[in-house]
Scaffold this active site. Structure first.
Site, short mmCIF file in Angstrom:
data_model
loop_
_atom_site.label_atom_id
_atom_site.label_comp_id
_atom_site.label_asym_id
_atom_site.label_seq_id
_atom_site.Cartn_x
_atom_site.Cartn_y
_atom_site.Cartn_z
CD GLU A 122 20.20 -9.18 -46.00
OE1 GLU A 122 20.61 -9.63 -47.08
OE2 GLU A 122 19.00 -9.04 -45.71
CG ASP A 123 21.26 -4.86 -46.46
OD1 ASP A 123 22.05 -5.78 -46.74
OD2 ASP A 123 20.11 -4.80 -46.91
#
Length: 694
Positions: free
Chosen positions: A76-77
């Site tokens: 996600e990051d």
């Protein structure tokens, strides 16, 4: 923050065979990928996945779960992908990470849709492997512990509300009460700061005045049980602050009026000692009727097992006592996590039968709002117990009805329900069930879920299934109406229409199947002319717009040649009506029926005497039709319109009041006589309760 070697040592303590190299790689990978990213607290971002992994070691979970916790935010990051995770850590870890990861595009959705889509993806992943939920709960718990570092108060409130509405109830549903209580307390602090401070101050004052009273009561309980020959551990504590606040709100009482603020836990050697201890306590102190619950013989759906009772202690003080074995206590605090056997790979599927209901809700929910509503209903837990005639036990929310019970047994049984007996007595389907009721469902071969049931069912599963069935039934009726209208449309094209032509038309219109075409026609999502062109390309070229193709052509006497006019949409005049024109400076003349309410209210305009010309044929008539709310009535109305050679331009449901449904229709008709024939035919039908021109 845990150091790399400390984390590995924790895992090796309870799983000596764990793959140390894989855990080391996962730790280094998350540190490298998150790099210089920081959290709101200023700490390195990788401290978060490391702390979540530490929470998973407290639960003694397997190495794949620990690795997933370390990696859960990398996709996600950071620039890492699921393929990267699979290449480095294997398909199992990649699947678990994918289950926990939020898709980046979801973050750009509106808030409710974003929450619903996250929940949908989460529930589906969770149903395949419960470890996804365990990591997600650890992730949320650590985020709540650091929530106060976020400066934006609205964001803190949103995260706290989501935690209170979804994650704390999910933690309860899998029996992780420690996680649930801490999440609720941290969310409570953000959502109700004044109430939080008030209760915390009162509890602190109570401790100051206590003078060791909690310890004294715990000692008295232990002595009473020891004298009866029972070896037990007894501990006392205050009730959870959020639990106290909720009790105050539900009972509309002050803090001082909440009488059972202290709770005591008795831990015994075995199950038989639990019941012996209960007998000793009930003979030593007065038992409060209605406050005893046996979750040992009848566990909660999350596997929770314990005896609960309330006693009247000295000086009229009420105290709550929970009695359980050591094994029960570990399960009750950590639920499914305590069940997970990392060596045998056993999955506690029996503990998560309710997940199947959640997945049915995901499939049946129509939109984001519905999904959130039904899921919240499914995961909140204030339960009653009811039985089938053969003795099978089902747990339902308080207020549940026989319809909820039927859907809990099986979706097909719920859909076929026509009546019910509770304890052998016929009852209305809206009757609330009580603890211990024996419920017999009466089925009907032609039965279908009724829209009116939504007025009393309380379970998310029942509401989702009913709404889905009603939508499908309405779609089928609209499609049936569209099929009759299609027969009229296909009669206008210069060719004989067969299955092949219909199939090609469906393809040209970008639809999936023939039924979609009929539904689009019935719902007026597609114009007649477009259907004709799709059936026989080029057949409408050179043909002027005419009645039945979406526009009308009429002549009116009394107008100056070349002057523009419009037919008023307030009264929809049609040839045969007495008409009058109204004219405002700089605007087109508007043609009204002589009895139009707009004229009666006094328009600020000049009136012109008009009448229909010789070519006056074709206009839009509006009807309001009330049908009996039963299968086939909508299709019968459509059939009447088709038989009378009128095209339905617009159909809108405006009211539903069981057993009636009211629609407004816009019809293409030749003149007033044509509209009157349609109206008379509708009024003569057994499907129609009332029909009138608007």
């Amino acid at each position: 923050m845990l150091r790399q070697y400390e984390l590995v040592e924790r895992v090796k303590e309870y799983d000596p065979d764990a793959d140390e190299a894989m855990l080391n790689r996962a730790y280094v990978y998350t540190v490298q990928k998150h790099g210089t990213q920081t959290r709101a607290s200023g700490d390195p971002y990788f401290s978060h996945p490391v702390e979540v992994a530490g929470l998973m070691t407290d639960l003694k979970l397997d190495q794949e779960t620990i690795a997933t916790a370390l990696l859960h935010d990398t996709v996600e990051d950071t620039l890492a992908t699921i393929d990267d995770i699979e290449a480095n850590f294997g398909p199992d870890v990649a699947r678990l990470v994918d289950g926990v990861t939020k898709l980046s595009k979801i973050e750009q959705m509106p808030e409710n849709e974003r929450a619903a889509e996250n929940l949908r993806k989460f529930l589906l992943a969770m149903s395949e492997d419960i470890r996804v939920l365990l990591v997600k709960l650890g992730d949320r718990l650590h985020n709540m512990r650091t929530l106060h570092f976020i400066k934006n108060p609205e964001k803190r409130q949103r995260i706290a509300r989501e935690t209170m509405d979804i994650y704390a109830p999910l933690a309860e549903r899998v029996g992780m009460y420690e996680y649930m209580r801490e999440m609720q307390l941290l969310a409570f602090e953000q959502l109700e700061p004044e109430a939080y401070r008030l209760i915390m101050d009162r509890l602190q004052a109570l401790r100051a005045q206590d003078g060791g009273q909690v310890d004294a009561i715990a000692l008295k309980i232990k002595q009473a049980l020891a004298e009866a020959g029972l070896k037990v551990e007894v501990s006392g504590r205050e009730k959870h602050p959020y639990s106290i606040w909720r009790k105050m709100a539900e009972r509309h009482v002050s803090f001082e009026q909440v009488t059972d603020i202290m709770a005591f836990r008795v831990v015994t050697e075995d199950e038989a000692d639990c019941y012996r201890a209960l007998g000793v306590l009930h003979t030593t102190w007065q038992f409060l009727p209605g406050r005893f619950k046996d979750y040992i013989s009848t566990p909660k759906t999350n596997g929770y097992r314990s005896l609960h009772t309330s006693l009247m202690y000295e000086n009229s003080m009420r105290v709550e006592v929970q009695i359980r074995t050591r094994a029960m206590h570990r399960l009750n605090e950590f639920g499914l996590a305590a069940h997970w056997a990392y060596k045998q790979g056993e999955r506690p599927d029996g503990q998560v039968g309710w997940l199947r209901d959640l997945i049915e809700i995901v499939d049946a929910s129509h939109d984001a709002e519905e999904l959130l509503e039904h899921t919240r209903m499914a995961i909140y837990q204030d339960r009653i117990f009811a039985f089938t005639p053969k003795g099978a036990l089902f747990q339902l929310p308080k207020g549940a009805t026989p319809v909820d019970f039927a859907f809990a047994v099986h979706t097909a049984l719920g859909a076929a329900t026509v009546g019910a007996r509770i304890n052998g007595r016929h009852v209305p389907l809206r009757t609330p069930l009580a603890n211990g009721d024996v419920v017999e469902i009466i089925k009907g071969a032609e039965a279908e879920p009724q829209l009116a049931w939504l007025g009393f069912v309380v379970t998310g599963k029942a509401r989702a299934a009913i709404r889905r069935a009603v939508r499908l039934r309405e779609r089928a009726e609209v499609a049936d109406m569209g099929k009759k209208l299609f027969a009229d449309i296909s009669a206008r094209v210069p060719a004989r229409i067969g299955k092949k032509a219909i199939g090609l038309a469906v393809e040209r219109l970008g639809l999936e199947e023939e039924e979609d075409l009929y539904y689009a026609i019935g719902a007026h999502q597609i114009e007649d002319r477009a259907v004709m062109e799709a059936l026989v390309p080029g057949c409408t070229e050179g043909i002027p717009d005419a009645p039945g193709w979406g526009q009308t052509s009429v002549s009116i006497r009394g107008l100056t040649p070349g002057v523009g006019y419009t037919l008023a949409t307030c009264c929809h005049p049609i040839p045969g009506d007495r008409i009058v024109g109204t004219r405002r400076s700089g605007e087109r003349i508007e043609v009204h029926a002589i009895d139009c309410h707009e004229l009666a209210s006094g328009l600020d305009s000049d009136w012109i005497d008009l009448s229909w010309g010789p070519r006056a044929a074709g206009a839009v008539g509006r009807l309001r039709v009330t049908l009996y709310d039963r299968p086939g009535t909508l299709a019968e109305m459509a059939g009447i319109c088709a038989q009378n050679l009128t095209n339905v331009k617009v159909l809108a449901q405006i009211q539903q009041d069981h057993p009636f449904t009211t629609y407004e229709l816009e019809l293409e008709v030749q003149d007033l006589a044509h509209l009157t024939r349609v109206l008379s035919a509708l009024r003569a039908s057994d499907a129609v309760a009332q029909a009138e021109r608007i």
